[in-house]
Design a protein around this motif. Sequence first.
Motif, short mmCIF file in Angstrom:
data_model
loop_
_atom_site.label_atom_id
_atom_site.label_comp_id
_atom_site.label_asym_id
_atom_site.label_seq_id
_atom_site.Cartn_x
_atom_site.Cartn_y
_atom_site.Cartn_z
N ASP A 121 0.83 -1.26 0.08
CA ASP A 121 0.01 -0.19 -0.10
C ASP A 121 1.00 1.26 -0.04
OD1 ASP A 121 -1.97 1.74 0.10
OD2 ASP A 121 -2.55 1.56 2.34
N LEU A 122 1.57 1.28 -1.12
CA LEU A 122 2.69 2.60 -1.31
C LEU A 122 2.48 3.65 -2.39
CD1 LEU A 122 5.30 3.45 -0.07
CD2 LEU A 122 6.52 1.85 -1.64
N ASP B 111 1.71 11.71 0.36
CA ASP B 111 2.30 12.54 1.24
C ASP B 111 3.81 12.90 0.87
OD1 ASP B 111 -0.14 12.58 2.57
OD2 ASP B 111 0.49 10.82 3.59
N THR B 112 3.94 13.09 -0.43
CA THR B 112 5.30 13.47 -0.84
C THR B 112 5.34 14.54 -1.62
OG1 THR B 112 5.23 12.13 -2.81
CG2 THR B 112 6.12 11.19 -0.91
N SER C 151 6.23 15.27 -4.86
CA SER C 151 5.73 14.91 -6.15
C SER C 151 4.14 14.51 -6.24
CB SER C 151 6.29 13.66 -6.69
OG SER C 151 6.11 12.50 -6.17
N TYR C 152 3.60 13.90 -5.20
CA TYR C 152 2.23 13.74 -5.00
C TYR C 152 1.56 14.90 -4.80
CZ TYR C 152 -1.84 11.83 -2.59
OH TYR C 152 -3.58 11.78 -2.16
N ASP C 153 2.00 15.76 -3.92
CA ASP C 153 1.36 17.14 -3.90
C ASP C 153 1.35 17.94 -5.36
OD1 ASP C 153 0.74 16.64 -1.47
OD2 ASP C 153 2.12 17.71 -0.57
N PHE C 154 2.47 17.87 -5.95
CA PHE C 154 2.51 18.50 -7.17
C PHE C 154 1.49 18.10 -8.36
CE2 PHE C 154 4.78 18.95 -11.58
CZ PHE C 154 4.97 20.26 -11.61
N LYS C 155 1.49 16.75 -8.42
CA LYS C 155 0.79 16.35 -9.30
C LYS C 155 -0.86 16.57 -9.11
CE LYS C 155 4.00 12.88 -10.36
NZ LYS C 155 4.35 11.37 -10.35
N ARG C 156 -1.43 16.65 -7.83
CA ARG C 156 -2.58 16.96 -7.22
C ARG C 156 -2.76 18.31 -7.97
NH1 ARG C 156 -5.75 14.42 -2.52
NH2 ARG C 156 -7.33 15.13 -3.98
N ASN C 157 -1.66 19.15 -7.59
CA ASN C 157 -2.02 20.51 -7.81
C ASN C 157 -2.46 20.90 -9.34
OD1 ASN C 157 -1.46 21.35 -5.30
ND2 ASN C 157 0.58 21.83 -5.71
N TRP C 158 -2.22 19.96 -10.35
CA TRP C 158 -2.37 20.05 -11.75
C TRP C 158 -3.67 19.35 -11.93
CZ3 TRP C 158 0.27 21.08 -16.02
CH2 TRP C 158 1.77 21.87 -15.86
N GLY C 159 -4.52 18.91 -11.00
CA GLY C 159 -5.78 18.70 -11.11
C GLY C 159 -5.90 17.09 -11.50
N SER D 43 11.54 1.46 0.04
CA SER D 43 11.09 3.03 -0.04
C SER D 43 11.91 3.83 0.60
CB SER D 43 9.63 3.22 0.32
OG SER D 43 9.31 4.50 0.53
N PRO D 44 12.23 4.97 0.10
CA PRO D 44 13.17 6.00 0.75
C PRO D 44 12.55 6.72 1.85
CG PRO D 44 12.36 6.98 -1.33
CD PRO D 44 12.22 5.27 -1.38
N MET D 45 11.51 6.35 2.15
CA MET D 45 10.56 6.81 3.43
C MET D 45 10.85 5.79 4.47
SD MET D 45 6.93 8.01 1.41
CE MET D 45 6.25 8.62 2.94
N ASN D 46 11.44 4.77 4.26
CA ASN D 46 11.60 3.88 5.48
C ASN D 46 12.67 4.29 6.38
OD1 ASN D 46 12.80 1.57 7.02
ND2 ASN D 46 12.44 0.19 5.27
N PRO D 47 12.45 4.65 7.46
CA PRO D 47 13.09 5.51 8.46
C PRO D 47 14.72 4.93 8.38
CG PRO D 47 11.08 4.81 9.47
CD PRO D 47 11.08 4.15 8.37
N LYS D 48 14.99 3.57 8.27
CA LYS D 48 16.18 2.88 8.34
C LYS D 48 17.07 3.72 7.22
CE LYS D 48 16.08 -1.20 5.83
NZ LYS D 48 16.06 -2.94 5.84
N TYR D 49 16.53 4.58 6.35
CA TYR D 49 17.23 4.91 5.07
C TYR D 49 17.54 6.42 5.21
CZ TYR D 49 16.38 0.64 2.86
OH TYR D 49 16.36 -0.70 2.62
N ARG D 50 17.03 7.14 6.43
CA ARG D 50 17.06 8.40 6.50
C ARG D 50 18.43 9.01 6.61
NH1 ARG D 50 13.17 9.59 11.03
NH2 ARG D 50 11.69 8.94 9.44
N LEU D 51 19.34 8.58 7.48
CA LEU D 51 20.68 9.14 7.53
C LEU D 51 21.62 8.96 6.12
CD1 LEU D 51 23.10 9.92 9.20
CD2 LEU D 51 23.80 7.53 9.71
#
Length: 372
Positions: free
Chosen positions: A159-160, A306-307, A309-317, A339-347
């Motif tokens: 669910d990503l 919630d990224t 690019s997600y917001d940018f595309k929604r802004n286009w309608g 996923s880069p959203m995985n906390p273990k990859y944050r550093l």
Amino acid sequence: MSSLKQSSVTHRTEPPKPAPQLPSCRRLQLPKIHTLCTTDEAARWDAFVQAHPHGTFFHLSGWKKVLEQAFGHRTHFLFAEAEDGSVIGVLPLGHLKSRLFGAQLVSTPFCVYGGSLADSPEIAEALDAEARRLAAVLRVDYLELRYREPCHRDWPAKDLYVTFRKQIDPDEETNLSAIPRKQRAMVRKGIAAGLVSRIDEEVDRVHRLYAESVRNLGTPVFSHRYFRTLKEVFAEACECLVVEHDGRPVAGVLSFYFRDEVLPYYGGGGQAARALKANDFMYWELMRRAAERGVRVFDFGRSKRDTGSYDFKRNWGFEPVQLSYEVQLCQASTLPDLSPMNPKYRLLIGLWKRLPVPVSRLLGPFISRSLG
């Protein structure tokens, strides 16, 4: 006595009706599953994909060459064949192996869509069964099939990702008016800044702009060789659009064309892009040019919820539609999370953002080749 007499009487009856016929053996047989090898098979494969209502650019046979030549990955492009030799189903699979990220069998690596494409559920199941057999033989951690819509309700699913697709109009002003007001203002600012778009026959300028952009996001860059292979394999179906300001490239995007769809796939901008609204102008120019050539679907590709690019595309309608990435666990015991959203990859992401662009372009391909 009377009952005995009656029982001995012979009655005339109608001849027995023939037993109902079972379906022919031909219909009961499972289709033959082959591995794509020859140029003739590739041509028949692509004709099937182009004609199938659920076919996508990422089902095309050219991805076999891309995966093998640009990344060095093994492929298993499976197709089902009818008795008359026609292709009736396809399943493109790439085998990724990495010490960092394990081993996966994916349809299709580095692509937003994939999975079995077939003329019937029975043919699709035969392809899936062969994929599961391969996954067991190869001892991969998991098998992943990337569908637009749910296919195997009993398989675990990631669910990503969501995708963004929208119809566009032949008329330029209609398309511009369909962009929400605030985003439309960004496009008009780019136009007022004197930006112009050009089509490049080579991938060099787009790759440089893309490499700088993804470094800033903390993401390992794909190699120049990968971009060059995409252009060589898909030719006119792979296009590089560059935005210039006073003759200097400030943004660029590599896009795919499939039937009546355009898919902007790898893009980015340099330091001046934000102030000039170059990315906004770039996607508008791609949409405008695509509509002129008869394209009717703009596929903005996948994003994580919630990224930026997600917001940018929604802004286009564009409205998000959940993708169904279905997984069969093999050697692994839990669903993968690369996923880069995985906390273990944050550093690691934080460190990558601080790398000089030339260094990130040198090191990135060794990591990104396993992030399919």
